[in-house]
Motif scaffolding. Structure first.
Motif, PDB file in Angstrom:
ATOM      1  N   ARG A 487       0.777  -1.124  -0.022  1.00  0.00           N
ATOM      2  CA  ARG A 487      -0.019  -0.100   0.137  1.00  0.00           C
ATOM      3  C   ARG A 487       0.977   1.410  -0.064  1.00  0.00           C
ATOM      4  NH1 ARG A 487      -4.994   0.608   4.128  1.00  0.00           N
ATOM      5  NH2 ARG A 487      -5.530  -1.063   2.439  1.00  0.00           N
ATOM      6  N   TRP A 488       0.252   2.171  -0.630  1.00  0.00           N
ATOM      7  CA  TRP A 488       1.012   3.592  -0.539  1.00  0.00           C
ATOM      8  C   TRP A 488       0.426   4.277   0.504  1.00  0.00           C
ATOM      9  CZ3 TRP A 488       4.924   5.638  -3.284  1.00  0.00           C
ATOM     10  CH2 TRP A 488       5.449   4.945  -4.277  1.00  0.00           C
ATOM     11  N   PHE A 563       5.427  -1.263   2.772  1.00  0.00           N
ATOM     12  CA  PHE A 563       4.569  -0.267   2.220  1.00  0.00           C
ATOM     13  C   PHE A 563       5.629   0.893   1.658  1.00  0.00           C
ATOM     14  CE2 PHE A 563       5.580   1.303   6.531  1.00  0.00           C
ATOM     15  CZ  PHE A 563       6.039   2.462   6.394  1.00  0.00           C
TER      16      PHE A 563
END
Length: 567
Positions: A487-488, A563
């Protein structure tokens, strides 16, 4: 720290240090630490669990983040951050010898926040206590020092505010001119009469008697007439409220009279932390445990050294003679001068004793001024001298892995030590064992801090009750709230987790990103763990996160993910 503040602080220090003595309390020195009208959620000296409340709880309009200001010139002398208790707390030393305390804070002002964050990262831990020197964080009156919050043991957003004297004794802030609107008199909720020895009784009974309280036309109260003999005392349950809130706060002063002559005076001006647990001696502790209602005794028993008593005759105890009449008066005041009075008519009467108060006799009798030991089965107990307020017959028995350790209605002032023989347990199992107190319903075990010493499981406790062995082989549970693999996280300010442990509870945690320690704030009330990306520790685009959470018996859980964040 600016040169202006440094120079101003020391000018004030040397010019005022001799001007104030702590016998002459300054009433215009400290200002309101908030820029909103003061509304009280709690008052000084209020009766709390095992202690007197040491300051004012100021309402913050059900919000966090209100600006908190320095009450007076000084320097930040102590910063303490803990999961429990005061949470995030700030202490300011003032040149007149007093210290102000600001607790349950959300965060500190930018300068102080940067200072404490640097210390936390250096020690690689969230909980910390530091004592800055006088030239490090100087403040002038009205400086922004923090933002109000709900950290630690707070039950809702508010600012806990204290003023302490040069000996670190908390004092009533109302004495210093910290004023709050108050037009409400104290309220009486219960009144009790107590026979105090084997030759005394009230209404033909040798046990405490609850009195029916009735309000009269002049707003004073009266109870029904009681018949008594011998030495007796009284107790009341009372609260006070100020304008703007319905919180059940503490009172300021209680005075009692016998036939118009003062025989007892209690005033909440100042106390020391060393004496605060003697609250359990001042109240009817057994009644509190059973009914969750605190009744203040208006007489002083042995092993009660509280300094809040100002004047007393015969320790506030009445000696009732046959055929004589007495008028016992109680006058309860708040700091604003509002008062409530109650009159108790007494007639001396030798009567047939209908109900006696016979003690339960056991084989274990403990003297309050001597240590006491007990062993049975796998359990042993040590109660130190001074842990009991009275000499007691103790109800002690062990059954398999459970210890019946007297009953919760009796207070313990000092820690008793309970030990359990581990000879029957293997090395693997024994490391996962702990001693816990069984709740009143008997369906759950509260973990008590436990260690293994000399082939025994040992805990220290200041609570009687039923104790048993618990075993915890289940690691904590880590639940990510806003992070997932790949995930960003560029749009997020915080990294959030939920951490839980069903049995022994969370002991510690540690998080790293790309091998570097990151600071995470734990709120036990919501089981949340949060990192603020504004700490600027996470600076790479690709980030390998590792979080390890450990419970109180050593079980651990690990969460790992990767991440991304824009640089």
């Amino acid at each position: 720290m600016s040169k202006r503040r440094f120079a101003t602080y020391f000018l004030v220090l040397f010019s005022t240090v001799f001007c104030f003595s702590q016998t002459d309390i300054p009433t215009d020195y400290f200002k309101n630490p908030l820029d909103i009208p003061l509304v009280m959620a709690g008052t000084f000296g209020e009766l709390r669990s095992n202690h007197f409340h040491s300051g004012l709880d100021i309402k913050t309009q059900r919000k966090e983040g209100l600006k908190v200001y320095a009450s007076a010139e000084g320097f930040v002398s102590r910063i303490k951050i803990s999961h429990y208790g005061y949470g995030k707390a700030l202490y300011i030393q003032h040149p007149n010898g007093y210290t102000t305390v600001y607790a349950h804070l959300k965060k500190f002002s930018p300068e102080i926040e940067a200072y404490i964050k640097e210390k936390q990262y250096k020690k690689e831990r969230y909980e910390i206590e530091v004592f800055p020197t006088s030239g490090t964080l100087a403040v002038i009156q009205g400086d922004l020092i923090a933002y109000s919050g709900n950290t630690g043991g707070s039950g809702g957003p508010h600012l806990h505010y204290e003023i302490r004297d040069a000996n670190a004794r908390p004092m009533n802030p109302f004495l210093f001119g910290i004023n709050v609107a108050d037009h409400k008199p104290p309220k009486i909720t219960k009144a009790f009469a107590y026979p105090l020895d084997e030759n005394s009784y009230i209404n033909s009974a040798q046990k405490p008697v609850e009195l029916r309280v009735t309000m009269q036309k002049d707003s004073t109260y009266i109870t029904e007439k009681i018949k008594a003999q011998g030495t007796i005392g009284f107790g009341i349950s009372t609260i006070d409220q100020q304008d703007g809130a319905n919180n059940k706060n503490g009172i300021y002063q209680i005075q009692t009279t016998v036939n118009g002559e003062e025989n007892f005076l209690l005033t909440m001006d100042k106390f020391s932390f060393a004496e605060t647990r003697y609250l359990n001696r001042m109240i009817d502790y057994g009644h509190y445990i059973k009914k969750r209602n605190r009744v203040q005794k208006l007489f002083i028993e042995k092993n009660n050294p509280l300094s809040i008593y100002k004047n007393q005759v015969d320790n506030g105890v009445l000696t009732i003679s046959d055929s004589l009449s007495y008028q016992y008066g109680i006058n309860i005041k708040d700091y604003a001068g509002n008062s409530t009075k109650i009159n108790i008519p007494i007639v001396g009467n030798i009567d047939t004793l209908a109900i006696s108060n016979t003690a339960t006799i056991t084989d274990n009798y403990a003297y309050s001024d001597q240590p006491f030991s007990f062993s049975e089965g796998k359990f042993s107990v040590y109660i130190p001298k001074g842990a009991l307020y009275d000499d007691e017959f103790l109800n002690l028995a062990s059954s398999s892995d459970t210890l019946h350790f007297h009953h919760q209605e009796t207070p313990l002032h000092k820690n008793a030590v309970i030990s359990y023989d581990l000879s029957a347990y293997s090395g693997e199992d024994r490391e996962k064992l702990y001693l816990g107190r069984v709740n009143r319903k008997g369906n759950d075990i509260y973990y008590t801090s436990t260690r293994i010493k000399d082939n025994a499981l040992t805990t220290a406790t200041r609570t009687f009750g039923k104790y048993t062995i618990g075993m915890d082989k289940t690691p904590p549970v880590i639940t990510p709230k806003n992070v997932a693999k790949g995930r960003w996280m560029s749009k997020y300010r915080y990294l959030k987790f939920k951490i839980e442990d069903a049995k022994s509870g969370i002991k510690n945690y540690r998080a790293t990103v790309n091998g570097k320690f990151i600071l995470m704030e734990y709120d036990y009330k919501t089981n949340t763990l949060v990192h603020d990306f504004n700490d600027n520790i996470v600076t790479d685009t690709e980030n390998n996160l590792k979080l390890i959470v450990t419970d109180n018996v050593g079980n651990s859980a690990t969460f790992e993910t990767t991440f991304f964040r824009k640089k």
